[in-house]
Design a protein around this motif. Structure first.
Motif, mmCIF file in Angstrom:
data_model
loop_
_atom_site.group_PDB
_atom_site.id
_atom_site.type_symbol
_atom_site.label_atom_id
_atom_site.label_comp_id
_atom_site.label_asym_id
_atom_site.label_seq_id
_atom_site.Cartn_x
_atom_site.Cartn_y
_atom_site.Cartn_z
ATOM 1 N N HIS A 51 0.868 -1.183 0.000
ATOM 2 C CA HIS A 51 0.000 0.000 0.000
ATOM 3 C C HIS A 51 0.907 1.236 0.000
ATOM 4 O O HIS A 51 1.714 1.417 0.912
ATOM 5 C CB HIS A 51 -0.925 -0.004 1.215
ATOM 6 C CG HIS A 51 -1.885 -1.153 1.186
ATOM 7 N ND1 HIS A 51 -2.103 -1.988 2.249
ATOM 8 C CD2 HIS A 51 -2.668 -1.611 0.179
ATOM 9 C CE1 HIS A 51 -2.993 -2.911 1.916
ATOM 10 N NE2 HIS A 51 -3.350 -2.706 0.662
ATOM 11 N N HIS A 70 3.304 -3.346 6.863
ATOM 12 C CA HIS A 70 2.240 -2.370 6.596
ATOM 13 C C HIS A 70 2.077 -1.429 7.790
ATOM 14 O O HIS A 70 2.581 -1.684 8.875
ATOM 15 C CB HIS A 70 0.891 -3.086 6.420
ATOM 16 C CG HIS A 70 0.776 -3.875 5.170
ATOM 17 N ND1 HIS A 70 -0.047 -3.518 4.145
ATOM 18 C CD2 HIS A 70 1.401 -5.021 4.770
ATOM 19 C CE1 HIS A 70 0.054 -4.403 3.163
ATOM 20 N NE2 HIS A 70 0.925 -5.332 3.517
ATOM 21 N N GLU A 129 1.808 3.786 3.011
ATOM 22 C CA GLU A 129 2.223 3.267 4.316
ATOM 23 C C GLU A 129 3.728 3.453 4.456
ATOM 24 O O GLU A 129 4.529 2.567 4.160
ATOM 25 C CB GLU A 129 1.764 1.815 4.454
ATOM 26 C CG GLU A 129 0.230 1.762 4.411
ATOM 27 C CD GLU A 129 -0.368 0.374 4.431
ATOM 28 O OE1 GLU A 129 -1.599 0.276 4.351
ATOM 29 O OE2 GLU A 129 0.392 -0.605 4.529
HETATM 30 ZN ZN LIG Z 1 -1.377 -1.979 4.141
#
Ligand SMILES: [Zn+2]
Length: 353
Positions: free
Chosen positions: A71, A171, A74
């Motif tokens: 992601h 993450h 992040e």
């Molecule tokens: Zn994530």
């Protein structure tokens, strides 16, 4: 020497190189040498955001994948990985194991967004090629990342049998968590969970572990399922922009990874189940109606629990209530498309569930 290689060797900043070339980076290799010690490390840049380091002329017994930016917004895990890369290139981290670093989604990093078109962490284990197929950059990237991991583990297997395969997919969560850091332990299809790995997570400052009980399309499940790796989705706190992370908060994780890569004693605390909060998924609540409402604070932390009978969500006429002691919420999102997951609930469990 190519300009890119020169740039990387001078700056040790693989993140900058990745961000300047978010779509593609021509592969190159280099042998890093560290002064008097004669120690050498082979560095292979394989694509944008993909770099592998292998100690030369030294026996290794572990193949370690560290991924971040699956992601793009992040940032803390990206900073952790970049710092380890910098320490390896500068020779401050005496690497003793093979390691593959992956910055998952460079175009999303540059946009400061979770993803560009599609959530990358729903596209592994072949999901990238289902439905419309390889129709966007994230789907193509998921497929490419799978191949880099497959090649990395396959090359390790040529060096020796009985190697330890590890994959920590790092993450930070969109929302705060009641237990600041937590990990998702992928479904192992009945294989026993590994206590030493939980001890390592504890060393990273993580005592809350969600034991997944079904196949998923996440990166960590892919590595666990396909390669028998000890693999985890590791959530290290709340999402913040670059430069706004309190890196002190990640010091335990950074130190543990440094020790892992440099072969230092990990100093794990003896296993004690009482050190952990273990949960399993209890309910998956999908949004089925236009009229879908969550009945708790928008910023309620992950792992918030409610008394039995509490109304968590209404989906048109249907009510979703708490039915178990200790039932807690994670990953709520009322704004998902109809048919998508809007909320998970979890309940406390033991290690063998
Ligand atoms: Zn994530």
């Amino acid at each position: 020497m190519s300009e890119l290689k020169q740039q990387l060797l001078t700056s040790a900043d693989f993140l900058a190189l990745t961000r300047a070339n978010p779509d593609y980076l021509a592969p190159f290799s280099h042998t890093l040498s560290f002064g008097q010690s004669q120690r050498q490390v082979n560095m292979h840049v394989l694509d944008t955001g993909v770099v592998c380091f292998e100690p030369a002329a030294q026996t290794t017994d572990s193949d370690i994948v560290l991924s971040c930016a699956v992601h793009g917004n992040e940032t803390a895990p990206i900073e952790i990985c970049q710092q380890l890369i910098e320490q390896i290139i500068n020779g401050q981290l005496p690497l003793t194991q093979r390691v593959l670093f992956l910055f998952g989604n460079p175009p999303a990093i540059n946009l400061g967004q979770r993803f560009v078109e599609e959530n990358l962490n729903r596209l592994f284990s072949g999901a990238h090629s289902q439905g419309e197929g390889l129709c966007n950059a994230e789907r193509r990237r998921a497929k490419a990342l799978e191949q880099f991991v497959a090649d990395f583990f396959a090359q390790g297997a040529k060096l020796s049998a009985q190697r330890k395969r590890l994959h920590y997919d790092l993450h930070t969560a969109i929302r705060a968590s009641k237990n600041d850091k937590f990990a998702v332990y992928p479904y192992l299809h009945g294989e026993p969970r590994n206590k030493e790995q939980l001890q390592f997570l504890l060393k990273c400052g993580i005592n809350t572990v969600l034991l997944s009980n079904s196949p998923t399309t996440t990166f960590s499940y892919f590595s666990a399922r396909q390669f028998g790796a000890h693999a985890f989705t590791v959530e290290l706190g709340k999402v913040r922009p670059f430069g706004e992370n309190d890196m002190e908060n990640f010091a335990d994780c950074q130190t543990a990874l440094y020790r892992l890569l440099s072969g230092q004693e990990l100093q794990l605390k003896p296993f004690d189940l009482a050190d952990f909060n273990l949960f399993k998924i209890f309910k998956i609540i999908n949004r089925e109606q236009q009229d879908f409402v969550l009945h708790f604070a928008e910023d309620a932390p992950n792992f918030s629990d409610f008394e039995q009978g509490y109304l968590l969500a209404t989906d048109g006429d249907q009510e979703h209530r708490v039915t178990e002691p200790g039932e807690a919420i994670i990953f709520p999102n009322a704004d998902v498309a109809i048919g998508q997951r809007a909320l998970l609930t979890v309940i406390p469990c033991s290690l063998d569930e």
